[in-house]
Design an enzyme around this catalytic site. Structure first.
Site, short mmCIF file in Angstrom:
data_model
loop_
_atom_site.label_atom_id
_atom_site.label_comp_id
_atom_site.label_asym_id
_atom_site.label_seq_id
_atom_site.Cartn_x
_atom_site.Cartn_y
_atom_site.Cartn_z
N ASP A 152 0.85 -1.20 0.00
CA ASP A 152 0.00 0.00 0.00
C ASP A 152 0.88 1.25 0.00
O ASP A 152 0.62 2.22 0.72
CB ASP A 152 -0.97 0.01 1.18
CG ASP A 152 -2.04 1.09 1.07
OD1 ASP A 152 -2.20 1.67 -0.02
OD2 ASP A 152 -2.71 1.37 2.09
N PHE B 153 -3.83 10.33 4.78
CA PHE B 153 -3.49 8.97 5.17
C PHE B 153 -2.41 8.41 4.24
O PHE B 153 -2.44 8.67 3.04
CB PHE B 153 -4.72 8.06 5.07
CG PHE B 153 -5.81 8.35 6.06
CD1 PHE B 153 -5.73 7.87 7.35
CD2 PHE B 153 -6.94 9.07 5.68
CE1 PHE B 153 -6.75 8.10 8.26
CE2 PHE B 153 -7.97 9.31 6.58
CZ PHE B 153 -7.87 8.82 7.88
N HIS C 164 3.20 10.94 -0.14
CA HIS C 164 2.65 12.29 -0.01
C HIS C 164 3.82 13.27 0.11
O HIS C 164 4.96 12.87 0.41
CB HIS C 164 1.75 12.41 1.22
CG HIS C 164 0.51 11.60 1.15
ND1 HIS C 164 -0.52 11.90 0.28
CD2 HIS C 164 0.11 10.48 1.82
CE1 HIS C 164 -1.49 11.01 0.42
NE2 HIS C 164 -1.13 10.14 1.34
#
Length: 428
Positions: free
Chosen positions: A304, A322, A308
């Site tokens: 996953d 998240f 960011h």
């Protein structure tokens, strides 16, 4: 181009270490055995190195198009190569979403132009991932879609999910689900547990995930669809998947390295590098995930990988996005914490990251055999280094593992017969 990888060790079917040489011709493995170099052949000395099939990660976020400040297909693929991955599957929560045949064709072309490893593109289940109108599954499949998911959000209505599953089953594709009931999120940023209470944060309860999985396995049974659960995180979810498998429902599940390694009791204050979705759960949930992986309820590991910008992650725990990155740290972390400590065998870790994801989705990768794609990773199991996010090839530096010392670092990665990473540098 012809290569001979000599003097390394592989694992046999029983997990025993065996010394074998591998000849690569073009994009395929041509021979495995005790081999001598042919004239003009490039020899790669793998003495002391573990020769593994290229690692496989069926859950990554490469952000392109629309999020190129966070990651691109090119930089994500470079991070994958450094981490030993040769096949990854990219989620569709981009802008625009790959929800039309034309957009999928653009994405496939972009992958061909810029990716150094194999990138399998997911298509969205619904247009713009809004949950209201289903995409053209046949057209997206024809354009190159690997499977269908609205990952990043859960499909909220049972009717939409059921129709999507029936359509996916009719074209022999999987539905891959981010499992979250929006009415149970409660504006949460972490797990609804002791950490949330101690820090005055809204929490996301375990039932938010588990209730969606319970709904979906029944829909999958009715539709005859392969249903795959993304990033499973709770003991209740593990129980639901275990029961569904016992009932003969075609369900598979993945778990992330961070959910295996950490719980909400490990979060050091309001550090947003520990904020991901699903959130780090309780220590009891973590133990249930490990048991689920051991007994086959959970099929494989996926990172996953969710990059960011540093500016985004500098916001408060409630406001920061998240997600954490994982491609460049997954194998060393798992090898160090589970294989070096004797909790897993090397064969178990190897299978969780190669054979099992490919078996779950019917992919012809994840094994070293003559005639298969030359996807090969050489790993130095004895090399110890600290994770240093400043050296990441990913644009994302958002990791909770910075500074942790690990063994088991990839030394070379070959994807489709091409050297894409070697000795700490990319091979052009």
């Amino acid at each position: 181009m012809s290569y001979l990888i000599k003097n390394g060790f592989m694992l046999d079917e029983k997990g025993e270490k065996v010394q074998r040489d591998i000849r690569v011709e073009g994009d395929a493995i041509s021979e495995i055995g005790s081999l001598e170099a042919a004239s003009g052949e490039t020899v790669i000395d793998a003495d002391g190195l573990f020769v593994s099939p290229g690692l496989v990660d069926l859950h990554v976020h490469f952000r392109e198009p629309g999020g190129e400040k966070k990651e691109t297909i090119e930089t994500g693929a470079k991070a994958a190569a450094r981490g030993g991955f040769t096949t990854v599957a990219a989620m569709p929560n981009t802008r625009p979403v790959p929800d039309t045949k034309e957009q999928m064709e653009w994405l496939v072309n972009r992958i061909d132009e810029t990716a150094s490893v194999r990138v399998l593109p997911y298509a969205s289940i619904t247009i713009r991932q809004t949950g209201r109108e289903m995409t053209d599954f046949e057209g997206l499949k024809d354009a190159g879609a690997f499977a269908f998911t609205d990952d990043g959000v859960g499909v909220q209505t049972a009717g939409m999910m059921y129709e999507a599953m029936k359509k996916a089953a009719s074209i022999n594709k999987a539905i891959v689900a981010h499992c979250e009931d929006n009415s149970l999120i409660y504006g949460g940023s972490v797990h609804d547990g002791e950490f949330a209470k101690a820090n005055g944060l809204n929490g996301i309860p375990s039932v938010c995930e588990a209730v969606h999985i319970a709904r979906d396995v029944l829909l999958a049974e009715a539709a005859g669809c392969h249903y795959h659960v993304c990033h499973i995180s709770t003991k209740e979810s593990v129980r639901v998947v275990r029961d569904a498998k016992k009932a003969g429902i075609r369900v598979t599940a993945e778990v992330t390295p961070h959910h295996l390694l950490l719980s909400d009791s490990d979060i050091p204050g309001l550090d947003t590098n520990y904020k991901m979705n699903p959130p780090l759960r309780s220590p009891e949930d973590r133990e249930a995930l490990l048991e689920g992986l051991r007994d086959g309820t959970i099929d494989f590991i996926a990172t996953d990988h969710a990059p960011h910008t540093e500016e985004e992650k500098q916001q408060t725990m409630s406001l920061a996005p998240f997600g954490i990155v994982g491609l460049e740290t997954a194998f060393p972390l798992l090898y160090t914490h589970f294989v070096k400590t004797g909790k897993w065998t090397l064969k178990q870790l190897h299978d969780y990251m190669t054979v099992k994801p490919c078996e779950a989705f019917g992919l012809p990768y994840g094994k070293l055999e003559a005639g298969r794609s030359a996807d090969i990773t050489l790993i130095d199991l004895e090399r110890e280094e600290k994770i240093d996010k400043s050296t990441f090839l990913s644009k994302g530096k958002n990791t909770p593992f910075d500074g942790i010392s690990c063994f088991g670092w990839p030394a070379m990665t070959m994807a489709k017969g091409k050297l894409v990473y070697q000795e700490g540098r990319l091979v052009k």
